[in-house]
Write a protein that holds these residues in place. Structure first.
Motif, PDB file in Angstrom:
ATOM      1  N   GLY A 151       1.169  -9.167 -12.157  1.00 43.04           N
ATOM      2  CA  GLY A 151       1.033  -8.849 -11.097  1.00 43.04           C
ATOM      3  C   GLY A 151       0.418  -7.379 -11.562  1.00 43.04           C
ATOM      4  O   GLY A 151      -0.030  -7.159 -12.270  1.00 43.04           O
ATOM      5  N   VAL A 152      -0.561  -6.382 -10.353  1.00 41.24           N
ATOM      6  CA  VAL A 152      -0.702  -5.787 -10.522  1.00 41.24           C
ATOM      7  C   VAL A 152      -0.995  -4.661  -9.751  1.00 41.24           C
ATOM      8  O   VAL A 152      -0.566  -4.596  -8.970  1.00 41.24           O
ATOM      9  CB  VAL A 152      -3.116  -5.814 -10.349  1.00 41.24           C
ATOM     10  CG1 VAL A 152      -2.922  -6.588 -11.577  1.00 41.24           C
ATOM     11  CG2 VAL A 152      -2.948  -6.365  -9.063  1.00 41.24           C
ATOM     12  N   TRP A 153      -0.834  -3.144 -10.785  1.00 45.98           N
ATOM     13  CA  TRP A 153      -1.105  -2.060  -9.524  1.00 45.98           C
ATOM     14  C   TRP A 153      -2.378  -1.438  -9.764  1.00 45.98           C
ATOM     15  O   TRP A 153      -2.846  -0.939 -10.576  1.00 45.98           O
ATOM     16  CB  TRP A 153       0.136  -1.221 -10.378  1.00 45.98           C
ATOM     17  CG  TRP A 153      -0.613   0.771  -9.683  1.00 45.98           C
ATOM     18  CD1 TRP A 153      -0.251   0.937  -7.976  1.00 45.98           C
ATOM     19  CD2 TRP A 153      -0.393   1.452 -10.486  1.00 45.98           C
ATOM     20  NE1 TRP A 153      -0.660   1.972  -8.258  1.00 45.98           N
ATOM     21  CE2 TRP A 153      -0.637   2.775  -9.525  1.00 45.98           C
ATOM     22  CE3 TRP A 153      -0.148   1.904 -11.735  1.00 45.98           C
ATOM     23  CZ2 TRP A 153      -0.600   4.442 -10.838  1.00 45.98           C
ATOM     24  CZ3 TRP A 153      -0.522   3.567 -12.025  1.00 45.98           C
ATOM     25  CH2 TRP A 153      -0.463   3.999 -11.326  1.00 45.98           C
ATOM     26  N   ILE A 154      -3.290  -1.203  -8.212  1.00 47.73           N
ATOM     27  CA  ILE A 154      -4.453  -0.241  -8.221  1.00 47.73           C
ATOM     28  C   ILE A 154      -4.145   0.954  -8.138  1.00 47.73           C
ATOM     29  O   ILE A 154      -4.153   1.452  -6.817  1.00 47.73           O
ATOM     30  CB  ILE A 154      -5.428  -1.181  -7.366  1.00 47.73           C
ATOM     31  CG1 ILE A 154      -4.871  -3.024  -7.630  1.00 47.73           C
ATOM     32  CG2 ILE A 154      -6.786  -0.978  -6.972  1.00 47.73           C
ATOM     33  CD1 ILE A 154      -5.643  -3.971  -6.363  1.00 47.73           C
ATOM     34  N   ASN A 155      -5.243   1.418  -9.075  1.00 48.58           N
ATOM     35  CA  ASN A 155      -5.057   3.319  -8.547  1.00 48.58           C
ATOM     36  C   ASN A 155      -6.121   3.580  -8.141  1.00 48.58           C
ATOM     37  O   ASN A 155      -7.023   3.923  -9.407  1.00 48.58           O
ATOM     38  CB  ASN A 155      -3.946   3.631  -9.826  1.00 48.58           C
ATOM     39  CG  ASN A 155      -3.466   5.338  -9.217  1.00 48.58           C
ATOM     40  OD1 ASN A 155      -3.512   6.084  -8.075  1.00 48.58           O
ATOM     41  ND2 ASN A 155      -3.848   5.981 -10.019  1.00 48.58           N
ATOM     42  N   LEU A 203     -10.274   4.105 -11.442  1.00 52.83           N
ATOM     43  CA  LEU A 203      -9.977   3.183 -10.898  1.00 52.83           C
ATOM     44  C   LEU A 203      -9.389   2.354 -12.209  1.00 52.83           C
ATOM     45  O   LEU A 203      -9.876   2.380 -13.296  1.00 52.83           O
ATOM     46  CB  LEU A 203     -11.578   2.004 -10.303  1.00 52.83           C
ATOM     47  CG  LEU A 203     -10.530   0.578 -10.055  1.00 52.83           C
ATOM     48  CD1 LEU A 203     -10.395   1.613  -8.609  1.00 52.83           C
ATOM     49  CD2 LEU A 203     -12.298  -0.240  -9.338  1.00 52.83           C
ATOM     50  N   ALA A 204      -7.782   2.426 -12.136  1.00 57.00           N
ATOM     51  CA  ALA A 204      -6.800   2.467 -13.022  1.00 57.00           C
ATOM     52  C   ALA A 204      -6.901   0.725 -12.225  1.00 57.00           C
ATOM     53  O   ALA A 204      -5.837   0.445 -11.272  1.00 57.00           O
ATOM     54  CB  ALA A 204      -5.276   2.577 -13.191  1.00 57.00           C
ATOM     55  N   ILE A 205      -6.415  -0.840 -12.840  1.00 57.35           N
ATOM     56  CA  ILE A 205      -6.157  -1.221 -12.759  1.00 57.35           C
ATOM     57  C   ILE A 205      -5.159  -2.319 -13.530  1.00 57.35           C
ATOM     58  O   ILE A 205      -5.486  -2.710 -14.684  1.00 57.35           O
ATOM     59  CB  ILE A 205      -7.174  -2.943 -13.012  1.00 57.35           C
ATOM     60  CG1 ILE A 205      -8.351  -2.656 -12.123  1.00 57.35           C
ATOM     61  CG2 ILE A 205      -6.859  -4.566 -12.122  1.00 57.35           C
ATOM     62  CD1 ILE A 205      -8.649  -2.207 -10.637  1.00 57.35           C
ATOM     63  N   ALA A 206      -3.757  -2.154 -13.661  1.00 60.64           N
ATOM     64  CA  ALA A 206      -3.091  -2.419 -13.982  1.00 60.64           C
ATOM     65  C   ALA A 206      -2.028  -2.882 -14.164  1.00 60.64           C
ATOM     66  O   ALA A 206      -1.568  -3.919 -12.917  1.00 60.64           O
ATOM     67  CB  ALA A 206      -1.862  -1.377 -14.168  1.00 60.64           C
ATOM     68  N   ASP A 251       1.155  -1.108  -0.067  1.00 63.00           N
ATOM     69  CA  ASP A 251      -0.346  -0.037   0.196  1.00 63.00           C
ATOM     70  C   ASP A 251       0.816   1.627  -0.128  1.00 63.00           C
ATOM     71  O   ASP A 251       1.275   0.962   0.906  1.00 63.00           O
ATOM     72  CB  ASP A 251      -0.878  -0.239   1.455  1.00 63.00           C
ATOM     73  CG  ASP A 251      -2.083   1.169   1.120  1.00 63.00           C
ATOM     74  OD1 ASP A 251      -1.780   2.026  -0.550  1.00 63.00           O
ATOM     75  OD2 ASP A 251      -2.500   1.157   2.078  1.00 63.00           O
ATOM     76  N   ILE A 252       1.168   2.317  -0.698  1.00 61.82           N
ATOM     77  CA  ILE A 252       2.048   3.420  -1.207  1.00 61.82           C
ATOM     78  C   ILE A 252       0.647   4.302  -0.653  1.00 61.82           C
ATOM     79  O   ILE A 252      -0.140   4.398  -1.405  1.00 61.82           O
ATOM     80  CB  ILE A 252       2.397   3.518  -2.692  1.00 61.82           C
ATOM     81  CG1 ILE A 252       2.471   1.825  -3.421  1.00 61.82           C
ATOM     82  CG2 ILE A 252       2.822   4.372  -2.891  1.00 61.82           C
ATOM     83  CD1 ILE A 252       2.856   1.827  -4.575  1.00 61.82           C
ATOM     84  N   GLY A 253       1.849   4.652  -0.122  1.00 63.13           N
ATOM     85  CA  GLY A 253       0.939   6.066   0.826  1.00 63.13           C
ATOM     86  C   GLY A 253      -0.202   5.599   1.395  1.00 63.13           C
ATOM     87  O   GLY A 253      -1.376   5.916   1.991  1.00 63.13           O
ATOM     88  N   CYS A 254       0.200   4.644   2.546  1.00 62.69           N
ATOM     89  CA  CYS A 254      -0.956   3.716   3.090  1.00 62.69           C
ATOM     90  C   CYS A 254      -1.585   4.681   4.789  1.00 62.69           C
ATOM     91  O   CYS A 254      -2.619   4.002   5.618  1.00 62.69           O
ATOM     92  CB  CYS A 254      -0.185   2.762   4.019  1.00 62.69           C
ATOM     93  SG  CYS A 254       1.342   3.165   4.864  1.00 62.69           S
ATOM     94  N   ALA A 255      -1.125   5.841   4.201  1.00 62.97           N
ATOM     95  CA  ALA A 255      -1.468   7.052   5.249  1.00 62.97           C
ATOM     96  C   ALA A 255      -1.748   6.330   6.967  1.00 62.97           C
ATOM     97  O   ALA A 255      -0.335   6.256   7.649  1.00 62.97           O
ATOM     98  CB  ALA A 255      -2.856   7.158   5.119  1.00 62.97           C
ATOM     99  N   THR A 256      -3.070   6.050   7.887  1.00 66.20           N
ATOM    100  CA  THR A 256      -2.548   5.734   8.751  1.00 66.20           C
ATOM    101  C   THR A 256      -2.727   3.630   8.982  1.00 66.20           C
ATOM    102  O   THR A 256      -2.744   3.184   9.947  1.00 66.20           O
ATOM    103  CB  THR A 256      -3.920   6.340   9.433  1.00 66.20           C
ATOM    104  OG1 THR A 256      -4.610   5.611   9.236  1.00 66.20           O
ATOM    105  CG2 THR A 256      -3.475   7.078  10.699  1.00 66.20           C
ATOM    106  N   ILE A 262      -3.998   4.886  -3.070  1.00 64.57           N
ATOM    107  CA  ILE A 262      -5.879   5.463  -3.626  1.00 64.57           C
ATOM    108  C   ILE A 262      -5.593   7.046  -2.811  1.00 64.57           C
ATOM    109  O   ILE A 262      -5.012   7.293  -1.887  1.00 64.57           O
ATOM    110  CB  ILE A 262      -6.342   4.999  -1.870  1.00 64.57           C
ATOM    111  CG1 ILE A 262      -6.121   3.326  -1.785  1.00 64.57           C
ATOM    112  CG2 ILE A 262      -7.454   5.022  -1.577  1.00 64.57           C
ATOM    113  CD1 ILE A 262      -7.299   2.746  -3.387  1.00 64.57           C
ATOM    114  N   ALA A 263      -6.141   7.813  -3.790  1.00 67.44           N
ATOM    115  CA  ALA A 263      -5.881   9.084  -3.416  1.00 67.44           C
ATOM    116  C   ALA A 263      -4.211   9.539  -3.406  1.00 67.44           C
ATOM    117  O   ALA A 263      -3.604  10.636  -2.877  1.00 67.44           O
ATOM    118  CB  ALA A 263      -6.947   9.849  -2.351  1.00 67.44           C
TER     119      ALA A 263
END
Length: 518
Positions: free
Chosen positions: A345-349, A511-514, A234-239, A308-309
């Motif tokens: 694999g995937v990147w979910i944006n 929603l991009a599923i790359a 999780d990139i930019g996982c916040a809390t 996410i965001a």
């Protein structure tokens, strides 16, 4: 060891101590030597901002600073005690707070009767003198001026090896073994992150943390079907809220869960959750890193990446030093993701998105009866956040547009070209949606006006993802947040073409599923 009797005289040496210099070592040895001002004194290294790291102001973690101090002490024969002092806001009580922190940690009396202070920063030295301490100047006032630690740190950030001439061998050793010179360069030269490890000093991270936690269930519902087991990032996982949801899903109980967060305020909450046993999976790891820099994960090592965001912030907080600088930053980010993604694999944006035709000219009509309509916009810089929120919250929707246009240009570097046509405003559709999707964020107004939601269209994203060697998989789509349109935008605004014909509201998100080819 048992039975050891420590001297009753101390030399308090406050500082961030990211870099130790040969001059400092020689100076402390001379002061505490038999002919010095404080013979046989124990040096108390008060390491300030010890709870900060990976920021411009404090790049080096406390444990690495402590290791270098202990190594220097062993090599020089200095009797030392090291104390971690947490960061405090700017205050005239800084010296008093530092002394108390050291006394509490050591159980010793560090009053002026037992302690001398070594400090080269004039303003801080004055605080200690006001408390009655004798202060030794260290580098201050010497001619020629010895290299100060921060100067040496900046030499490291510049990529030069000249810093090794001034740094003590203890620092050189620790920096080499832990590759801290590269780490310092990344932190100090980062174009996105501020001095204290946040994107902007006007952001209220408490509010953001609450919003992330509240939205985690909704976000997980949106992406759950696309996550693949294995190493999940999780990139930019916040809390860490989204990783909590993944942790609860039995499909991923044998997966590694990885979180990357650059803002130290949010990273602290992730570490708190980890320490409190929130996660049942023992393989949960958090990293305070900026994914815009060098790749931090090995090639072909991540099965699912999630953002996410996040991507609009990469776009927004990259300085617009050239016409393509923001697009280049996004491309670099996506290429880094493609490199660490496994085959298949995937990147979910999931993020905000520009309308399909952002340059289309539209007529925007706004309600001017739902608040104040001052004669001019107000300069909000330097005002307390609560005062900014009160001012913006009291404006009519029409007056908020003028305020946003002013702040958007200054903070995001985006000029909204607009002209009035009767009661309507003629402008680009993308600029209209940038305002309409931000107008209700009075609590974080200055922070939000740093960000451009409508920088990239869905077609732009498809091209960027393809350039990185990934492809849009089924499930990818642009979409419109109808709740926001119905409840926040449509009641106070309407869109038409310049001739007056009504226009439907455009898409607001994607929603991009790359997917990486097998």
């Amino acid at each position: 060891m048992p039975g050891t009797v420590w001297p009753v005289t101390f030399l308090l040496f406050p500082g961030r101590h990211h870099v130790l210099t040969t001059f400092q070592a020689d100076y402390l040895q001379s002061v505490t030597g038999p002919d010095g001002q404080c013979p046989e004194a124990t040096v108390v290294w008060a390491v300030t901002s010890a709870n900060h790291h990976t920021t411009k102001r404090n790049p080096v973690p406390y444990d690495r600073r402590e290791a270098a101090i202990e190594r220097l002490s062993t090599q020089t024969g200095l009797r030392s005690l090291v104390v971690a002092v947490h960061d405090v806001p700017p205050t005239d009580l800084f010296a008093d707070a530092t002394v108390k922190a050291c006394e509490e940690a050591l159980g010793e009396d560090l009053s002026p009767a037992t302690t001398t202070v070594a400090c080269s920063t004039a303003s801080v030295a004055a605080m200690y003198r006001d408390l009655g301490y004798t202060v030794l100047p260290v580098e201050d006032g010497l001619d020629p001026q010895p290299a100060r630690p921060w100067d040496v740190l900046l030499e490291i950030a510049d990529g030069s090896d000249v810093w090794r001439k001034s740094a003590h061998p203890a620092t050189v050793d620790v920096f080499e073994r832990y590759r801290l010179d590269d780490h310092v360069r990344r932190c100090v030269n980062d174009p996105v992150i501020g001095d204290d490890g946040g994107l902007t000093p006007t952001r209220d991270y408490h509010t953001y943390a609450e919003a992330f936690e509240t939205a985690s269930d909704r976000k997980w519902e949106q992406i759950a079907d696309f996550v693949r087991p294995g190493r999940i990032l999780d990139i930019g996982c916040a809390t860490g809220g989204l990783l909590e949801r993944i942790d609860r899903d039995l499909r991923f109980h044998e997966s590694d869960l990885l979180g990357v967060e650059v803002a130290r305020h949010l990273m602290a909450e992730c570490e708190h959750k980890l320490n409190q046993g929130v996660f049942s999976n023992p393989n949960v790891y958090f990293y305070q890193r900026n994914m815009l820099g060098d790749a931090i994960f090995s090639p072909n090592s991540i099965d699912t990446s999630i953002s996410i965001a996040l991507t609009h912030e990469i776009w927004s907080y990259t300085p617009p030093t050239s016409p393509s600088s923001r697009l280049d930053a996004v491309r670099r980010f996506v290429h880094n993701i493609a490199a660490h993604t496994t085959a298949g694999g995937v990147w979910i944006n999931s993020d905000v998105c520009a309308p399909d035709d952002p340059d289309r000219q539209v007529a925007l009509s706004l309600d001017d009866s739902d608040g104040r309509n001052p004669n001019s916009v107000r300069d909000l810089d330097g005002l307390p956040r609560a005062e900014v929120a009160d001012h913006v919250g009291a404006l009519s929707t029409r007056a908020k547009f003028d305020q946003f246009q002013h702040d958007f240009a200054r903070n995001a570097g985006v000029i909204i070209g607009a002209e009035t046509s009767g009661a309507a405003i003629l402008l680009r559709l993308g600029d209209a949606m940038d305002f309409l999707t931000r107008k209700d964020y009075a609590d974080n107004w200055l922070s939000e006006s740093h960000e451009q939601f409508c920088g990239l269209t869905y077609a732009d994203w498809t091209k960027i993802i393809s350039e990185a060697g990934l492809s849009m998989a089924p499930g990818s789509h642009a979409w419109r947040n109808d709740w926001v349109i119905t409840n926040r935008i449509a009641p106070v605004a309407s869109l038409a073409d310049p001739g007056g014909a009504s226009i439907d509201w455009p898409v607001t998100h994607l929603l991009a599923i790359a997917e990486k080819p097998q």
